[in-house]
Write a protein that holds these residues in place. Structure first.
Motif, mmCIF file in Angstrom:
data_model
loop_
_atom_site.group_PDB
_atom_site.id
_atom_site.type_symbol
_atom_site.label_atom_id
_atom_site.label_comp_id
_atom_site.label_asym_id
_atom_site.label_seq_id
_atom_site.Cartn_x
_atom_site.Cartn_y
_atom_site.Cartn_z
ATOM 1 N N HIS A 65 -6.979 9.185 17.384
ATOM 2 C CA HIS A 65 -7.953 7.901 16.836
ATOM 3 C C HIS A 65 -9.274 7.901 17.434
ATOM 4 O O HIS A 65 -10.167 7.800 16.547
ATOM 5 C CB HIS A 65 -7.206 6.541 17.241
ATOM 6 N N SER A 69 -12.609 8.587 15.075
ATOM 7 C CA SER A 69 -13.811 7.498 14.923
ATOM 8 C C SER A 69 -14.960 8.018 15.509
ATOM 9 O O SER A 69 -16.313 7.887 15.030
ATOM 10 C CB SER A 69 -13.304 6.293 15.832
ATOM 11 N N GLU A 204 -12.725 2.527 7.832
ATOM 12 C CA GLU A 204 -11.330 2.808 8.407
ATOM 13 C C GLU A 204 -10.201 1.937 8.081
ATOM 14 O O GLU A 204 -9.048 2.566 7.627
ATOM 15 C CB GLU A 204 -11.208 3.203 9.626
ATOM 16 N N MET A 205 -10.336 0.792 7.965
ATOM 17 C CA MET A 205 -9.249 -0.402 7.655
ATOM 18 C C MET A 205 -9.069 -0.113 6.271
ATOM 19 O O MET A 205 -7.701 -0.331 5.840
ATOM 20 C CB MET A 205 -10.203 -1.521 7.800
ATOM 21 N N SER A 207 -9.796 2.966 3.844
ATOM 22 C CA SER A 207 -9.384 4.080 3.263
ATOM 23 C C SER A 207 -9.228 5.117 4.314
ATOM 24 O O SER A 207 -9.102 6.509 4.032
ATOM 25 C CB SER A 207 -10.968 4.710 2.621
ATOM 26 N N GLY A 208 -9.157 4.826 5.639
ATOM 27 C CA GLY A 208 -8.803 5.964 6.675
ATOM 28 C C GLY A 208 -7.365 5.993 6.783
ATOM 29 O O GLY A 208 -6.545 5.361 6.558
ATOM 30 N N GLN A 209 -7.182 7.142 7.641
ATOM 31 C CA GLN A 209 -5.610 7.488 8.068
ATOM 32 C C GLN A 209 -5.420 7.650 9.425
ATOM 33 O O GLN A 209 -4.463 7.474 9.995
ATOM 34 C CB GLN A 209 -5.086 9.192 7.251
ATOM 35 N N TYR A 214 -8.272 2.027 11.507
ATOM 36 C CA TYR A 214 -7.183 2.116 11.244
ATOM 37 C C TYR A 214 -5.957 1.782 11.879
ATOM 38 O O TYR A 214 -5.240 1.080 11.617
ATOM 39 C CB TYR A 214 -6.825 3.661 10.560
ATOM 40 N N TYR A 215 -6.004 1.955 13.175
ATOM 41 C CA TYR A 215 -5.021 1.531 14.295
ATOM 42 C C TYR A 215 -5.004 0.300 14.063
ATOM 43 O O TYR A 215 -3.976 -0.390 14.538
ATOM 44 C CB TYR A 215 -5.300 2.388 15.515
ATOM 45 N N TRP A 217 -5.948 -2.095 12.001
ATOM 46 C CA TRP A 217 -5.429 -2.824 10.779
ATOM 47 C C TRP A 217 -3.912 -2.450 10.592
ATOM 48 O O TRP A 217 -3.199 -3.389 10.130
ATOM 49 C CB TRP A 217 -6.045 -2.013 9.615
ATOM 50 N N GLU A 218 -3.572 -1.296 10.863
ATOM 51 C CA GLU A 218 -1.941 -1.011 10.767
ATOM 52 C C GLU A 218 -1.055 -1.883 11.568
ATOM 53 O O GLU A 218 -0.144 -2.338 11.123
ATOM 54 C CB GLU A 218 -1.783 0.626 11.139
#
Length: 264
Positions: A65, A69, A204-205, A207-209, A214-215, A217-218
């Motif tokens: 992660h 970033s 990232e929230m 369209s990211g993986q 992303y972490y 939001w997930e």
């Protein structure tokens, strides 16, 4: 002149302010305090956040992660720094460049990063490039505007004096314009670093993986609230650290400039 304020006292006040925030967080989350407009009923405690941070630190996800970033934010930021300073120097120095370049830039400047995301996904062949572009747009305008302001604030008599001494345009740019505008440019670079993190996390929230955004939001989607706070704190630490790095490098590059008049 700067007041005689001991460095140890300054650091003590800084730690005390952080400790006071942590104490309030602990009390509010433990006792599920509720105020008129805000409630801490579902806010995780500092200890649960610390446990989540330790679990993330022991896993193999953190490095992935962080690397995702950091690579995105510095790629977009470096491009924004180059483009923003070049455009800012041109717009601040020449009226024709201002009339040609500033109107479309001012039209684009108020558009928030979230609004750019759908178009960026359509414009670029990969989500990675679209996220770098979002980071680029976030950092560009603070750097651009501060560069313009720095160039326009230079005393015109300095430029006239250089002309009278036979200096060429390149020499004036190198010896007068850049040193005079450098403090304002450094300010824009520091602000741009902070906004680039904000924009990157937003991208990232959506369209990211991989990445801190992303972490975070997930973790929210699966209702793992301590991990949400861990992600938020990571974003804050990375943004604060990278901005401090930019300020430090800027101070090294402008040894003639010192902040005036701070008091205790």
């Amino acid at each position: 002149m700067r007041a005689n304020y001991p460095l140890t006292c300054r650091w003590a006040l800084r730690f005390a302010s952080v400790a006071a925030c942590l104490l309030f967080w602990q009390i509010a989350s433990t006792h599920h305090l509720t105020f008129d407009l805000i409630t801490f009923e579902h806010v995780p405690t500092p200890m649960s956040v610390l446990e989540a941070a330790w679990a993330l630190l022991q896993s193999n996800k953190l490095l992935q992660h962080l690397s995702s970033s950091l690579s995105r934010v510095f790629s977009g930021y470096l491009m924004a720094a180059l483009v923003g300073m070049a455009l800012g120097l041109a717009i601040g120095r020449w009226h024709r460049a201002e009339d040609l370049l500033l109107p479309p830039l001012e039209l684009l400047r108020p558009i928030p990063a979230v609004a750019w995301i759908p178009l960026a996904i359509l414009m670029f062949p990969s989500s990675e490039l679209s996220m770098i572009f979002i980071t680029f747009t976030g950092a560009l305008f603070p750097i651009l505007l501060n560069t313009i302001h720095g160039v326009e604030a230079i005393d015109k008599r300095l430029i006239a004096s250089a002309h009278s001494l036979g200096a060429k345009p390149a020499a004036i740019l190198r010896e007068v314009i850049l040193p005079g505008a450098a403090p304002s440019i450094v300010t824009g670079l520091a602000i741009g670093m902070g906004t680039s993190w904000f924009c990157l996390v937003t991208a990232e929230m959506i369209s990211g993986q991989f990445g801190i955004g992303y972490y975070t939001w997930e973790s929210y989607v699966i209702q793992n609230y301590p991990d949400v706070v861990v992600g938020m704190l990571l974003i804050g630490l990375l943004g604060m650290g990278s901005s401090a790095l930019v300020k430090h490098l800027g101070a090294l590059a402008t040894p003639w400039y010192r902040t005036q008049g701070k008091t205790a």
